[in-house]
Design a protein around this motif. Structure first.
Motif, PDB file in Angstrom:
ATOM      1  N   ILE A   6       0.765  -1.368  -0.058  1.00 20.18           N
ATOM      2  CA  ILE A   6      -0.096   0.128  -0.198  1.00 20.18           C
ATOM      3  C   ILE A   6       0.844   1.272  -0.144  1.00 20.18           C
ATOM      4  O   ILE A   6       0.710   2.185  -0.585  1.00 20.18           O
ATOM      5  N   ARG A   7       2.055   1.012   0.743  1.00 19.73           N
ATOM      6  CA  ARG A   7       2.905   2.542   0.717  1.00 19.73           C
ATOM      7  C   ARG A   7       3.387   2.748  -0.654  1.00 19.73           C
ATOM      8  O   ARG A   7       3.638   3.754  -1.310  1.00 19.73           O
ATOM      9  N   ASN A  32       3.401   6.172  -5.529  1.00 17.35           N
ATOM     10  CA  ASN A  32       3.286   5.801  -7.006  1.00 17.35           C
ATOM     11  C   ASN A  32       2.022   6.173  -7.619  1.00 17.35           C
ATOM     12  O   ASN A  32       1.684   5.698  -8.650  1.00 17.35           O
ATOM     13  N   ALA A  33       1.100   7.019  -6.947  1.00 15.37           N
ATOM     14  CA  ALA A  33      -0.290   6.863  -7.267  1.00 15.37           C
ATOM     15  C   ALA A  33      -0.648   8.007  -8.340  1.00 15.37           C
ATOM     16  O   ALA A  33      -1.581   8.054  -8.855  1.00 15.37           O
ATOM     17  N   ASN A  34       0.469   8.608  -8.793  1.00 19.32           N
ATOM     18  CA  ASN A  34       0.244   9.326 -10.223  1.00 19.32           C
ATOM     19  C   ASN A  34      -0.876  10.607  -9.935  1.00 19.32           C
ATOM     20  O   ASN A  34      -1.637  10.615 -10.899  1.00 19.32           O
ATOM     21  N   GLY A  35      -0.888  11.122  -8.775  1.00 17.82           N
ATOM     22  CA  GLY A  35      -1.873  12.027  -8.706  1.00 17.82           C
ATOM     23  C   GLY A  35      -3.335  11.570  -8.390  1.00 17.82           C
ATOM     24  O   GLY A  35      -4.287  12.252  -8.019  1.00 17.82           O
ATOM     25  N   LYS A  36      -3.470  10.193  -8.360  1.00 20.24           N
ATOM     26  CA  LYS A  36      -4.893   9.561  -8.018  1.00 20.24           C
ATOM     27  C   LYS A  36      -5.115   9.800  -6.399  1.00 20.24           C
ATOM     28  O   LYS A  36      -4.128   9.603  -5.836  1.00 20.24           O
ATOM     29  N   ARG A  37      -6.174  10.253  -6.087  1.00 21.88           N
ATOM     30  CA  ARG A  37      -6.611  10.468  -4.736  1.00 21.88           C
ATOM     31  C   ARG A  37      -7.015   9.398  -4.018  1.00 21.88           C
ATOM     32  O   ARG A  37      -8.164   8.660  -4.169  1.00 21.88           O
ATOM     33  N   ILE A  38      -6.190   8.535  -3.205  1.00 19.12           N
ATOM     34  CA  ILE A  38      -6.560   7.449  -2.687  1.00 19.12           C
ATOM     35  C   ILE A  38      -6.896   7.456  -1.263  1.00 19.12           C
ATOM     36  O   ILE A  38      -6.147   8.139  -0.325  1.00 19.12           O
ATOM     37  N   THR A  55      -0.247  13.055  -1.834  1.00 17.20           N
ATOM     38  CA  THR A  55      -1.719  12.257  -1.992  1.00 17.20           C
ATOM     39  C   THR A  55      -2.271  11.518  -0.839  1.00 17.20           C
ATOM     40  O   THR A  55      -3.213  11.146  -0.847  1.00 17.20           O
ATOM     41  N   CYS A  56      -1.390  11.495   0.310  1.00 20.21           N
ATOM     42  CA  CYS A  56      -1.687  10.480   1.207  1.00 20.21           C
ATOM     43  C   CYS A  56      -1.916  11.416   2.426  1.00 20.21           C
ATOM     44  O   CYS A  56      -0.957  11.644   3.312  1.00 20.21           O
ATOM     45  N   ARG A  57      -3.072  12.290   2.813  1.00 21.36           N
ATOM     46  CA  ARG A  57      -3.163  13.171   3.555  1.00 21.36           C
ATOM     47  C   ARG A  57      -3.781  12.313   4.755  1.00 21.36           C
ATOM     48  O   ARG A  57      -4.294  11.355   4.806  1.00 21.36           O
ATOM     49  N   ASP A  58      -3.516  12.976   6.051  1.00 19.91           N
ATOM     50  CA  ASP A  58      -3.843  12.490   7.355  1.00 19.91           C
ATOM     51  C   ASP A  58      -5.376  12.198   7.283  1.00 19.91           C
ATOM     52  O   ASP A  58      -5.901  11.154   7.826  1.00 19.91           O
ATOM     53  N   GLU A  59      -6.290  13.012   6.770  1.00 19.36           N
ATOM     54  CA  GLU A  59      -7.573  12.788   6.545  1.00 19.36           C
ATOM     55  C   GLU A  59      -8.290  11.774   5.750  1.00 19.36           C
ATOM     56  O   GLU A  59      -9.192  11.267   5.919  1.00 19.36           O
ATOM     57  N   ASP A  60      -7.219  11.264   4.975  1.00 22.40           N
ATOM     58  CA  ASP A  60      -7.546  10.143   4.042  1.00 22.40           C
ATOM     59  C   ASP A  60      -7.271   8.793   4.626  1.00 22.40           C
ATOM     60  O   ASP A  60      -7.467   7.681   4.045  1.00 22.40           O
ATOM     61  N   PRO A  92     -12.836  10.809  -2.616  1.00 20.99           N
ATOM     62  CA  PRO A  92     -11.658   9.995  -3.228  1.00 20.99           C
ATOM     63  C   PRO A  92     -11.735   9.608  -4.354  1.00 20.99           C
ATOM     64  O   PRO A  92     -12.842   8.977  -4.915  1.00 20.99           O
ATOM     65  N   ASP A  93     -10.741   9.355  -5.410  1.00 15.94           N
ATOM     66  CA  ASP A  93     -10.856   8.744  -6.524  1.00 15.94           C
ATOM     67  C   ASP A  93     -10.866   7.085  -6.478  1.00 15.94           C
ATOM     68  O   ASP A  93     -11.576   6.468  -7.149  1.00 15.94           O
ATOM     69  N   HIS A  94     -10.435   6.628  -5.280  1.00 11.64           N
ATOM     70  CA  HIS A  94     -10.329   4.947  -4.924  1.00 11.64           C
ATOM     71  C   HIS A  94     -10.076   5.051  -3.540  1.00 11.64           C
ATOM     72  O   HIS A  94      -9.447   5.718  -2.756  1.00 11.64           O
ATOM     73  N   ILE A  95     -10.775   3.921  -3.033  1.00 14.36           N
ATOM     74  CA  ILE A  95     -10.842   3.342  -1.519  1.00 14.36           C
ATOM     75  C   ILE A  95     -10.050   2.272  -1.662  1.00 14.36           C
ATOM     76  O   ILE A  95     -10.219   1.174  -2.262  1.00 14.36           O
ATOM     77  N   VAL A  96      -8.903   2.115  -0.645  1.00 10.63           N
ATOM     78  CA  VAL A  96      -8.496   0.959  -0.357  1.00 10.63           C
ATOM     79  C   VAL A  96      -8.371   0.735   0.956  1.00 10.63           C
ATOM     80  O   VAL A  96      -8.359   1.387   2.168  1.00 10.63           O
ATOM     81  N   ILE A  97      -8.937  -0.782   1.368  1.00 12.74           N
ATOM     82  CA  ILE A  97      -9.117  -1.147   2.647  1.00 12.74           C
ATOM     83  C   ILE A  97      -7.999  -2.324   2.953  1.00 12.74           C
ATOM     84  O   ILE A  97      -8.231  -3.341   2.277  1.00 12.74           O
TER      85      ILE A  97
END
Length: 358
Positions: free
Chosen positions: A21-22, A27-33, A57-62, A93-98
């Motif tokens: 995940i890290r 390498n998210a290329n601007g995608k907000r995950i 792209t990895c903000r605390d609130e995300d 977000p553009d995508h959610i990862v669980i």
């Protein structure tokens, strides 16, 4: 409104979920995950590893943590409200990862996506099961089985009797993609044998990929478009133990040899194939499916110009499944067919181009 895609990442303690995940975030290329991490207890290790990553792209609130027990036991109280909070944000977000904790079953979590409050807003893009290649090839299911069992024993909600082998089979049964991590610790023959063994135990069309340090391209991990919540019968639990199988997963030992690996492994490649107009889109889709199977292509996407049609045909292929639809007129764009081919390194580009142009 288009549904937000969500990817479920599962796998035992130490398999490498957090590292995967890290790498994805870096390498998210601007995608907000946005991430939902299901910690057991209040260790919060994974969340801290990911929060301190310093990636824009990895903000605390995300990054949201569910720390009061197994995600599949707290669906109504914990998981659904968290999902609703994410989905109702103005900057959805553009995508959610669980990331599920190590011994949580993926099936009950996928089932929860049919819950009335969220079913119209989100879909399961795919279930990714990460396995510790070295451990599994040696007949174990985790790098440190004693640590997994100790954590299981510490939680009264858990089924302490189920063998790890059965939980592992359930994770494989639910997977759309199986990631054999730490494959650098295996010989080529061992890695090939393990990929074949896991592929034989999975559903048809499930991709089995090898990697080291979770270094998979975002274009391979995300965008599978499976809609797993509508396909629960195919991925039913092999073993009907009750749904309280959980465990914390702080993948500490995936970082055991962080400094000894080149993170830039060129294990994947992609290239563009440009063709002329397509006469018969149905026949072309069948040809794509055949070329994908013959050359072990992971993803193929792009668009085609169909003779006599003003609209361009958008094509998305994941493994053997080819989806296509007309999306918009070509306008001033050249009427040509352009396809991006993505696969593991060593694709026979000439043969693929020739087969697609045939």
């Amino acid at each position: 409104m288009q549904k937000t895609p969500a990817t479920v990442v599962t796998g035992f303690l130490g398999a490498g979920k957090t590292t995967l995940i890290r790498h994805m975030l870096e390498n998210a290329n601007g995608k907000r995950i946005a991430l939902i991490i299901n910690e057991f207890g209040d260790l919060g290790v994974d969340g801290e590893i990911l929060r301190g990553c310093g990636i824009e792209t990895c903000r605390d609130e995300d990054i949201l943590e569910l720390s009061n027990g197994c995600i599949c036991c707290t669906v109504a109280d914990d998981f659904i409200p968290t999902m609703e909070k994410l989905l109702n944000r103005p900057d959805r977000p553009d995508h959610i990862v669980i990331e599920t904790s190590g011994l949580a079953l993926p099936q009950p979590l996928v089932r929860a996506f049919n819950w009335p409050g969220i079913s119209t807003k989100v879909t399961v893009d795919g279930v990714v099961t990460v396995v510790d290649g070295k451990a599994v090839s040696e007949g174990r299911f985790a790098h440190d089985v004693a640590a997994v069992d100790a954590q299981r024993a510490a939680d009264d909600n858990l089924d302490h009797e189920t063998p790890l082998s059965e939980l592992f089979e359930d994770q494989i049964a639910c997977a759309d993609m199986i990631v054999v991590n730490k494959s650098d610790l295996l010989s080529e023959a061992e890695a090939d044998a393990l990929v074949a063994q896991l592929g034989a135990g999975a559903r048809a069309g499930v991709q089995v990929l090898r990697t080291s340090m979770g270094a998979l391209p975002v274009s391979v991990l995300l965008g599978q478009g499976v809609g797993a919540e509508a396909d629960l019968d195919a991925r039913a639990e092999v073993h009907h133990h009750h749904h309280h199988d959980d465990d914390d997963d702080d993948d500490e030992d995936d970082d055991h040899d962080d400094d000894h690996h080149d993170h830039g492994h060129d294990e994947f490649e992609s290239f563009v194939v440009t063709l002329g107009e397509v006469a018969d889109p149905t026949a072309f889709a069948a040809r794509l499916s055949q070329v994908i199977a013959d050359h072990d292509i992971l993803r193929l996407k792009g668009f085609a110009a169909v003779a006599g049609k003003p609209m361009r045909l958008t094509i998305q292929a994941v493994g053997p499944r080819v989806d296509s639809y007309f999306d918009r007129p070509f306008g001033t764009d050249a009427r040509e067919t352009r396809l991006v081919v993505i696969g593991q390194a060593g694709l026979d580009r000439g043969a693929i181009e020739g087969a697609l142009a045939a």
